[in-house]
Design an enzyme around this catalytic site. Structure first.
Site, PDB file in Angstrom:
ATOM      1  N   HIS A   1       0.849  -1.196   0.000  1.00  0.00           N
ATOM      2  CA  HIS A   1       0.000   0.000   0.000  1.00  0.00           C
ATOM      3  C   HIS A   1       0.884   1.245   0.000  1.00  0.00           C
ATOM      4  O   HIS A   1       1.522   1.571   1.002  1.00  0.00           O
ATOM      5  CB  HIS A   1      -0.901  -0.003   1.237  1.00  0.00           C
ATOM      6  CG  HIS A   1      -1.920   1.091   1.244  1.00  0.00           C
ATOM      7  ND1 HIS A   1      -2.856   1.221   2.242  1.00  0.00           N
ATOM      8  CD2 HIS A   1      -2.167   2.101   0.379  1.00  0.00           C
ATOM      9  CE1 HIS A   1      -3.622   2.269   1.992  1.00  0.00           C
ATOM     10  NE2 HIS A   1      -3.208   2.817   0.866  1.00  0.00           N
TER      11      HIS A   1
ATOM     12  N   GLN B   1       1.212   5.355  -0.221  1.00  0.00           N
ATOM     13  CA  GLN B   1       0.372   6.462   0.244  1.00  0.00           C
ATOM     14  C   GLN B   1      -0.268   7.203  -0.924  1.00  0.00           C
ATOM     15  O   GLN B   1       0.359   7.451  -1.960  1.00  0.00           O
ATOM     16  CB  GLN B   1       1.196   7.463   1.075  1.00  0.00           C
ATOM     17  CG  GLN B   1       1.601   6.958   2.439  1.00  0.00           C
ATOM     18  CD  GLN B   1       2.969   6.309   2.440  1.00  0.00           C
ATOM     19  OE1 GLN B   1       3.331   5.597   1.509  1.00  0.00           O
ATOM     20  NE2 GLN B   1       3.739   6.550   3.491  1.00  0.00           N
TER      21      GLN B   1
ATOM     22  N   THR C   1      -2.559   6.608  -3.209  1.00  0.00           N
ATOM     23  CA  THR C   1      -2.750   6.008  -4.529  1.00  0.00           C
ATOM     24  C   THR C   1      -4.109   5.341  -4.669  1.00  0.00           C
ATOM     25  O   THR C   1      -4.331   4.618  -5.649  1.00  0.00           O
ATOM     26  CB  THR C   1      -1.646   4.969  -4.803  1.00  0.00           C
ATOM     27  OG1 THR C   1      -1.686   3.973  -3.788  1.00  0.00           O
ATOM     28  CG2 THR C   1      -0.280   5.615  -4.844  1.00  0.00           C
TER      29      THR C   1
ATOM     30  N   THR D   1      -9.292   2.403  -0.834  1.00  0.00           N
ATOM     31  CA  THR D   1     -10.498   1.954  -1.540  1.00  0.00           C
ATOM     32  C   THR D   1     -10.314   0.546  -2.078  1.00  0.00           C
ATOM     33  O   THR D   1     -11.216  -0.304  -1.960  1.00  0.00           O
ATOM     34  CB  THR D   1     -10.813   2.928  -2.683  1.00  0.00           C
ATOM     35  OG1 THR D   1     -10.960   4.244  -2.139  1.00  0.00           O
ATOM     36  CG2 THR D   1     -12.091   2.525  -3.390  1.00  0.00           C
TER      37      THR D   1
ATOM     38  N   HIS E   1       2.615   1.470   6.212  1.00  0.00           N
ATOM     39  CA  HIS E   1       2.940   1.593   4.787  1.00  0.00           C
ATOM     40  C   HIS E   1       4.330   1.021   4.513  1.00  0.00           C
ATOM     41  O   HIS E   1       5.237   1.703   4.013  1.00  0.00           O
ATOM     42  CB  HIS E   1       2.884   3.057   4.345  1.00  0.00           C
ATOM     43  CG  HIS E   1       1.486   3.617   4.291  1.00  0.00           C
ATOM     44  ND1 HIS E   1       0.582   3.300   3.301  1.00  0.00           N
ATOM     45  CD2 HIS E   1       0.842   4.462   5.142  1.00  0.00           C
ATOM     46  CE1 HIS E   1      -0.556   3.937   3.517  1.00  0.00           C
ATOM     47  NE2 HIS E   1      -0.422   4.644   4.632  1.00  0.00           N
TER      48      HIS E   1
ATOM     49  N   ARG F   1      -0.332   5.531  -9.100  1.00  0.00           N
ATOM     50  CA  ARG F   1      -1.111   6.716  -9.447  1.00  0.00           C
ATOM     51  C   ARG F   1      -0.225   7.722 -10.172  1.00  0.00           C
ATOM     52  O   ARG F   1       1.006   7.670 -10.061  1.00  0.00           O
ATOM     53  CB  ARG F   1      -1.702   7.351  -8.170  1.00  0.00           C
ATOM     54  CG  ARG F   1      -2.684   8.493  -8.419  1.00  0.00           C
ATOM     55  CD  ARG F   1      -3.207   9.057  -7.120  1.00  0.00           C
ATOM     56  NE  ARG F   1      -4.145  10.143  -7.325  1.00  0.00           N
ATOM     57  CZ  ARG F   1      -4.716  10.849  -6.356  1.00  0.00           C
ATOM     58  NH1 ARG F   1      -4.433  10.550  -5.085  1.00  0.00           N
ATOM     59  NH2 ARG F   1      -5.544  11.828  -6.625  1.00  0.00           N
TER      60      ARG F   1
ATOM     61  N   HIS G   1      -2.808  16.039   2.449  1.00  0.00           N
ATOM     62  CA  HIS G   1      -2.935  15.163   3.614  1.00  0.00           C
ATOM     63  C   HIS G   1      -1.993  15.604   4.729  1.00  0.00           C
ATOM     64  O   HIS G   1      -2.350  15.546   5.916  1.00  0.00           O
ATOM     65  CB  HIS G   1      -2.633  13.723   3.207  1.00  0.00           C
ATOM     66  CG  HIS G   1      -3.124  12.705   4.191  1.00  0.00           C
ATOM     67  ND1 HIS G   1      -4.449  12.573   4.543  1.00  0.00           N
ATOM     68  CD2 HIS G   1      -2.466  11.764   4.908  1.00  0.00           C
ATOM     69  CE1 HIS G   1      -4.600  11.608   5.432  1.00  0.00           C
ATOM     70  NE2 HIS G   1      -3.401  11.096   5.666  1.00  0.00           N
TER      71      HIS G   1
ATOM     72  N   TYR H   1     -13.573   7.840  -9.735  1.00  0.00           N
ATOM     73  CA  TYR H   1     -13.746   9.169  -9.156  1.00  0.00           C
ATOM     74  C   TYR H   1     -12.713  10.098  -9.788  1.00  0.00           C
ATOM     75  O   TYR H   1     -11.518  10.018  -9.496  1.00  0.00           O
ATOM     76  CB  TYR H   1     -13.567   9.143  -7.641  1.00  0.00           C
ATOM     77  CG  TYR H   1     -14.607   8.323  -6.917  1.00  0.00           C
ATOM     78  CD1 TYR H   1     -15.895   8.813  -6.725  1.00  0.00           C
ATOM     79  CD2 TYR H   1     -14.316   7.057  -6.433  1.00  0.00           C
ATOM     80  CE1 TYR H   1     -16.861   8.062  -6.069  1.00  0.00           C
ATOM     81  CE2 TYR H   1     -15.275   6.296  -5.774  1.00  0.00           C
ATOM     82  CZ  TYR H   1     -16.537   6.816  -5.593  1.00  0.00           C
ATOM     83  OH  TYR H   1     -17.479   6.059  -4.950  1.00  0.00           O
TER      84      TYR H   1
ATOM     85  N   ALA I   1      -6.802  16.334  -4.915  1.00  0.00           N
ATOM     86  CA  ALA I   1      -5.714  16.818  -5.764  1.00  0.00           C
ATOM     87  C   ALA I   1      -6.244  17.588  -6.965  1.00  0.00           C
ATOM     88  O   ALA I   1      -5.638  18.573  -7.402  1.00  0.00           O
ATOM     89  CB  ALA I   1      -4.850  15.651  -6.227  1.00  0.00           C
TER      90      ALA I   1
END
EC number: 2.8.2.-
Length: 625
Positions: free
Chosen positions: A233, A235, A237, A241, A290, A336, A348, A470, A475
């Site tokens: 995981h 951060q 990206t 979800t 993470h 991403r 964030h 989405y 951003a």
């Protein structure tokens, strides 16, 4: 003797009313009408002068003569009252007010009459227009001219409803951008659910050359065995979800148990108390907040084996750990766009995020404060502007995706003095590309539906509901100019190159899997047609044999058509048997080649299906023979 004037007036008899003007013994409205008629009959009266017209040289006024009969009837009482002898006894102001009332009454009546006549004319013309249209369309079946009153009202109601709907549609959906007003929606077929999701061109031109093994991702995931999915995981990206989809939106024999108010879910194998998923929402941050590739490859085997300390093992054992992880541990991640990810992390951090719980363990130890300095002095970095966020040279947000996907032990972990910066960047980028290519699966935040499709095809696991794209995020709400965007791209130049490589590989895998799916569907249709053809030949030959058995005394020489049909059917059987035998021999030769099976597991499955279908055809023909 003459009497004085006052005495003469006193002895004079009282005045008698005229015979033509009887006393008011009826209702006021009828009396005023009678008075008006009597006044009009007098030659010198005001009403007679008005009826005769204005004097020469004077134009006729607006209210001198009514235009319609209805206003004249409505205002007759006021006119009679105005010209009666009793009207002259009223004060001048009262008479003026009554004249104004008469004018207003005539004007209102005129407006109502004009409106009524206009609506009637409009309805009449509309009736004729619709009648012409219906006569052109339906011909003699419908005649609007002969329709009764009810049908006219119904037709008028339908027209009014249509006009109202058009007005509402233009109000709700103005312009040509409305989807309901596009004619293409009625002519074009159903859109592909996996169409371009980032509003880019639908045609994809590959830039890198990948082998078939790099494009084909088919993991034989055994959820009942020892296989484990490990989610890396990164951060910001969209990993949160995707992690929720893994535990709440996937079809399993034994679904994950998620309780209300708890983030973690229990994802056990069927019939066992072991987990098949290593992620934030199943096992928590067992290897640190993470954790990156370097931490996971050294920590996950130890956690799975009972949380034994991996540092007590020799350094050679780590190589066997990685080999074992490549066999049983299937790593997945989400990437991403670097600029969007960088801006999202900055927002964030502005809200107070620090990720202080991250261990950054590399080669058995965390980095020192000299190797990894902090960008802020307080408890957090909340409220920092974007310029300050970009000016920090130790910010881990720079090239975060490359750093978290590469093997940091190749460059001395966080010690920047081991090798030059240019060589270090090259080694990190090549390591990240290699690890990403050999992962079991990776997805892109900008392609949610394609990510879902590739995961389902890779692991043979289906999701319950489709993913949602989405395009509006935190951003995207940040407005930056071209200069700031170029600077962010310069700070994340390694991530930019990695994302270009990952996007190319991702889209090539998607196209390859779609083509393979279409080929499988085409092959199944061909097999089905062959099977139906064999069934038809079987039933046809069986019916002919039954006919011959029912007429055994018939001489074959007397019926040449029967002999010709038998020859044709025998030739068809021979050709079909030869072609099917050739296919079976080819399939058997392909089965003997073991190396081709390992490289192409999807082809092995298609060959086995083809051989099974061929055996069925041969069996049906042999059974008939």
């Amino acid at each position: 003797m003459a009497l004085p004037a006052c005495a003469a007036r006193a002895l004079r008899p009282p005045l008698q009313p005229e015979r033509r003007a009887p006393a008011r013994t009826t209702c006021p409205r009828r009396h005023s009408r009678v008075e008006a008629e009597l006044a009009a009959s007098r030659p010198g009266s005001v009403a007679a002068s008005v009826r005769a017209g204005p004097p020469r040289g004077v134009s006729r006024g607006f209210n001198s003569q009514p235009l319609l009969d209805e206003p004249l009837k409505a205002s007759s009482s006021l006119a009679g009252a105005a010209h009666a002898p009793l009207f002259a006894l009223l004060p001048r102001g009262r008479r003026r007010r009554m004249h104004d009332l008469r004018r207003r009454w005539d004007l209102g009546s005129l407006c109502r009459a004009l409106l009524t006549r206009g609506l009637a004319a409009l309805g009449h013309s509309l009736k004729h227009v619709l009648g012409a249209i219906f006569s052109k369309i339906f011909g003699p079946l419908a005649s609007v001219g002969n329709m009764d009153e009810k049908s006219n009202k119904l037709l008028l109601a339908l027209v009014m409803v249509f006009l109202f709907a058009v007005i509402v549609l233009q109000y709700v959906c103005p312009g040509t951008e409305c989807q309901l007003l596009r004619l293409q929606a009625f002519s074009s077929p159903m859109p592909d659910p996996y169409r371009s999701e980032d509003e880019s061109s639908a045609r994809f031109v590959p830039r890198y050359n990948f082998s078939r093994g790099d494009l084909l991702r088919k993991v034989d995931f055994d959820i009942k065995g020892d296989d484990l999915i490990v989610f890396l995981h990164i951060q910001k990206t969209g990993g949160t979800t995707f992690g929720r989809h893994l535990v709440r939106n996937i079809q399993l024999e034994q679904p994950c148990e998620c309780r209300v108010g708890q983030k973690k879910c229990t994802c056990h194998r069927p019939g066992k108390r072991e987990t098949w998923l290593f992620s934030r929402f199943s096992t928590g941050w067992s290897c640190g907040l993470h954790a990156d590739w370097t931490e996971l490859t050294s920590c996950v085997p130890a956690v799975v084996d009972g949380k034994r300390d991996a540092r007590l093992r020799p350094s050679r054992w780590r190589i066997f750990q990685i080999l074992d992880a490549s066999r049983n541990f299937h790593y997945i991640t989400i990437l991403r766009d670097p600029v969007s990810r960088y801006l999202s992390e900055w927002r964030h951090v502005q809200r107070g995020a620090t990720w202080k719980a991250s261990l950054h363990v590399c080669d058995g130890r965390p980095p020192t404060s000299e190797e990894l300095p902090s960008c802020y002095t307080g408890d957090d970095w909340s409220g920092c502007p974007l310029k300050e966020f970009m000016d920090c040279p130790y910010n881990l947000a720079n090239n975060r995706q490359v750093r978290m996907l590469s093997d940091l032990t190749l460059v001395g972990c966080y010690n920047l003095s081991v090798m030059p910066e240019k060589q270090r960047n090259k080694v990190l980028l090549e390591s990240a590309k290699s690890n990403l290519k050999h992962m079991a699966f990776f997805g892109l935040t900008e392609f949610q539906r394609k990510t879902q499709y590739l995961f389902e095809k890779t692991f043979n696991m289906n999701f319950i509901s489709p993913f949602t794209q989405y395009n509006t995020t935190r951003a995207s709400s940040v407005e930056i100019n071209e200069e700031i965007q170029k600077r962010i791209e310069g700070l994340n130049f390694l991530d930019m190159e990695l994302y270009t490589y990952a996007k190319d590989l991702f889209l090539q895998r998607y196209q390859f899997m779609r083509q393979k799916e279409h080929q499988e569907a085409r092959r199944k249709r061909q097999e089905q047609r062959k099977f139906l053809k064999g069934r038809f030949l079987h039933t046809h030959f069986q019916s002919q044999s039954q006919g011959q058995s029912q007429n055994p005394s018939q001489n074959p020489s007397q019926n040449p058509n029967l002999n010709a049909n038998q020859n044709v059917t025998q030739n068809l059987v021979q050709n079909l048997t030869q072609s099917l035998s050739q296919n079976s021999s080819q399939n058997s030769s392909q089965k003997e080649n073991g190396e081709s099976q390992k490289q192409n597991p999807g082809q092995e499955q298609s060959d086995s299906n083809t051989s099974n279908g061929t055996n069925d055809y041969i069996g049906s023909v042999e059974k008939w023979r």
